[in-house]
Scaffold this active site. Structure first.
Site, mmCIF file in Angstrom:
data_model
loop_
_atom_site.group_PDB
_atom_site.id
_atom_site.type_symbol
_atom_site.label_atom_id
_atom_site.label_comp_id
_atom_site.label_asym_id
_atom_site.label_seq_id
_atom_site.Cartn_x
_atom_site.Cartn_y
_atom_site.Cartn_z
ATOM 1 N N ALA A 91 5.670 4.181 2.168
ATOM 2 C CA ALA A 91 6.262 5.293 2.908
ATOM 3 C C ALA A 91 7.069 4.763 4.096
ATOM 4 O O ALA A 91 8.155 5.258 4.401
ATOM 5 C CB ALA A 91 5.167 6.241 3.381
ATOM 6 N N SER A 128 0.840 -1.199 0.000
ATOM 7 C CA SER A 128 0.000 0.000 0.000
ATOM 8 C C SER A 128 0.879 1.255 0.000
ATOM 9 O O SER A 128 2.081 1.173 0.229
ATOM 10 C CB SER A 128 -0.891 0.005 1.241
ATOM 11 O OG SER A 128 -0.088 0.233 2.376
ATOM 12 N N LYS A 129 0.233 2.393 -0.194
ATOM 13 C CA LYS A 129 0.955 3.669 -0.171
ATOM 14 C C LYS A 129 1.636 3.880 1.181
ATOM 15 O O LYS A 129 2.769 4.310 1.272
ATOM 16 C CB LYS A 129 -0.041 4.818 -0.392
ATOM 17 C CG LYS A 129 -0.338 5.085 -1.848
ATOM 18 C CD LYS A 129 -0.465 6.593 -2.084
ATOM 19 C CE LYS A 129 -0.479 6.904 -3.565
ATOM 20 N NZ LYS A 129 -1.826 6.919 -4.119
ATOM 21 N N ARG A 130 0.884 3.560 2.237
ATOM 22 C CA ARG A 130 1.418 3.771 3.590
ATOM 23 C C ARG A 130 2.640 2.863 3.823
ATOM 24 O O ARG A 130 3.661 3.283 4.348
ATOM 25 C CB ARG A 130 0.327 3.472 4.614
ATOM 26 C CG ARG A 130 0.648 3.953 6.014
ATOM 27 C CD ARG A 130 -0.485 3.600 6.978
ATOM 28 N NE ARG A 130 -0.847 2.189 6.910
ATOM 29 C CZ ARG A 130 -0.160 1.206 7.487
ATOM 30 N NH1 ARG A 130 0.908 1.472 8.190
ATOM 31 N NH2 ARG A 130 -0.547 -0.052 7.359
#
Ligand code: GLU
Length: 496
Positions: free
Chosen positions: A262, A257-259
């Site tokens: 990061a 996922s994007k999270r």
């Protein structure tokens, strides 16, 4: 299968986000196949959906491909015999094919309003049916349809999926897949704003661009039968379709996922190619790692350069199972490729990483330092961390770290003092002149070499872990070495 006919492959990303490792692997396989067979590798931008267009995505994509060494032969920036290579510039071509499909009875105009379609959908959900188009406009008289279109009535174009029979499609790694046509929907090919959807646009482009192998993610497998229907309805030749595995997140549970991306970045990892260079990865390491995410040569060889891959890659050895991203494996491959570089090449590549940390680096010293750090480096940004002290006027060791193992500050200071005297007495400090006498000194002082060298290491490099001590001293030079040991003695005395 030995690939003898020149393959024309294409990488066809949508510029809707950043270029990630999975995309890079697809592009790599495309590139390898094209180069191996003396064919062409084409870059096509599937950019017709302007709402999802991300400014800068195209530039990052091209930069990433260049950086990885995946040079394309035809593309939006360089043109080619089958251009334009941007779908936003090919609208008329798709419209024309849609018209032909309608004419041949394989597609139809649909005038259903979004409101009505939504109602149908809700009804189907309520009745626990599959949600799909209910076929209202399928039976409209084509001439009637054409007239309504000419009158400017809002419409889409849908594929007229046969009600009966089945279709068998062939995926190169997964084999034959047969589905009942009755399970397939009348998908939209052209939207009401005139925009052709992927299903139509990609098939048209692959045909007109004479693509021989379509390598694309497995997410396209459910619509693969529709694609084959379109190709066959047009009487076109089918390219070979290959749907390699997907990349899963390191845990193997789902996509990253994007999270999570990061989070990974905080640990010095990224799934985006654009981040890899500043993180200290070599394109060679990434290419090697990515190639083996879903392909293997003989199951054991792991080191491959691009020329090796061009020679050895084969679609026959693709593995269709999903592959979990393994960043430590990536580190491993990066390390392998760092060690395979020549000293001048590595020095050239690591230099900016020193400079980014504020070091002024002279090339002569750097060329001497490089072989000392090459063995242990995983990423290029390790360079300044392990070897920044070579380019400092002074180091600032933590006084406590100067204390030898199981020794007091006073004992450590005395040992450093003896070492200082010995080093000062040498005409110059090199591995050959200093190491053996230092070992003897440790013995005389009844210290282990670990104890004595540990003190000196922190004194001279400012850090507990460093490249080999005496080779490092040789590069730093006698004057500076003595100065640093002197400072260390003062620091230890202050602790005593
Ligand atoms: N534009 C599509 C995507 O990014 C391309 C798929 C394909 O290679 O056919 O997923």
């Amino acid at each position: 299968m030995t690939q003898i006919k020149p393959a024309r492959t294409r990488f066809a990303p949508s510029p809707t986000g950043r270029t990630h490792l999975g995309g890079a692997r697809t592009a790599l396989y495309d590139y390898l196949l094209a180069r191996q067979t003396g064919g062409q590798f084409i870059l096509r931008l599937e950019d017709s959906d302007r709402k999802r267009y991300v400014p800068g995505a195209e530039e990052e994509l091209m930069r990433s491909l260049h950086w990885l060494g995946l040079e394309w032969d035809e593309g939006p920036d360089i043109g080619g015999p089958f251009g334009p290579y941007r779908q936003s510039e090919r609208k008329d071509i798709y419209q024309e094919v849609a018209r032909q499909l309608i004419e041949r009875g394989h597609a139809y105009y649909c005038f259903c309003t979004p409101e009505r379609l939504e109602k149908v959908r809700q009804e189907q959900i309520k009745n626990k049916q599959n949600t799909r188009y209910d076929g209202t406009c399928r039976g409209l008289d084509p001439e009637d349809g054409a007239r309504r279109v000419a009158n400017g009535e809002r419409h889409v174009v849908r594929f007229k999926m046969p009600n009966q029979g089945s279709i068998t499609v062939h995926d190169y790694v997964r084999g034959d897949i047969t589905v009942e046509n009755s399970n397939l929907d009348d998908m939209i090919l052209v939207r009401s704003d005139g925009l052709a959807l992927y299903h139509l646009a990609a098939m048209v482009d692959d045909q007109l661009m004479k693509i021989t192998h379509v390598i694309r993610t497995v997410e396209w497998l459910p619509t693969f039968p529709l694609h084959a229907h379109i190709i066959r309805a047009m009487g076109w030749e089918e390219p070979i379709f290959v749907h390699p595995s997907v990349f899963l997140k390191p845990s193997g549970k789902g996509k990253m996922s994007k999270r999570e991306s990061a989070e990974a970045l905080k640990d010095g990892y990224s799934i985006f190619i654009g981040d890899m260079e500043p993180l200290g990865y070599l394109p060679e390491g990434i290419v090697n790692w990515a190639a083996l995410m879903g392909w293997s040569y003989d199951g054991s060889t792991e080191f491959f350069t691009m020329p090796d891959l061009i020679e050895k890659f084969s679609l026959d050895h693709l593995n269709p199972s999903p592959a979990a991203i393994n960043f430590s494996k990536l580190d491993h491959f990066n390390g392998l490729h760092i060690r395979s570089l020549t000293t001048p090449d590595l020095a050239r590549r690591v230099k900016p990483f020193f400079e980014a940390q504020g070091y002024t680096v002279d090339d002569v010293t750097l060329l001497r330092v490089t072989p000392l750090i090459q063995e242990r480096m995983v990423t290029l940004d390790d360079g300044p961390v392990t070897a920044g002290f070579f380019f400092k006027e002074e180091v600032s060791p933590q006084p406590e770290e100067l204390i030898g193992k199981d020794m007091s500050p006073a004992e450590s200071s005395q040992a450093a003092q003896k070492a200082y005297e010995l080093l000062a007495s040498l005409p110059d400090i090199t591995k050959d002149t200093a190491e053996e006498p230092m070992r003897q000194l440790a013995e005389q002082l009844e210290l282990s070499t670990g104890q004595l060298f540990g003190i000196l290491r922190v004194a001279v490099t400012g850090q507990k872990v460093s490249p080999p001590l005496f080779e490092s001293m040789e590069i730093i030079g006698k004057d500076k070495v003595l100065e640093r040991v002197r400072t260390a003695i003062d620091l230890l005395n202050a602790l005593a």
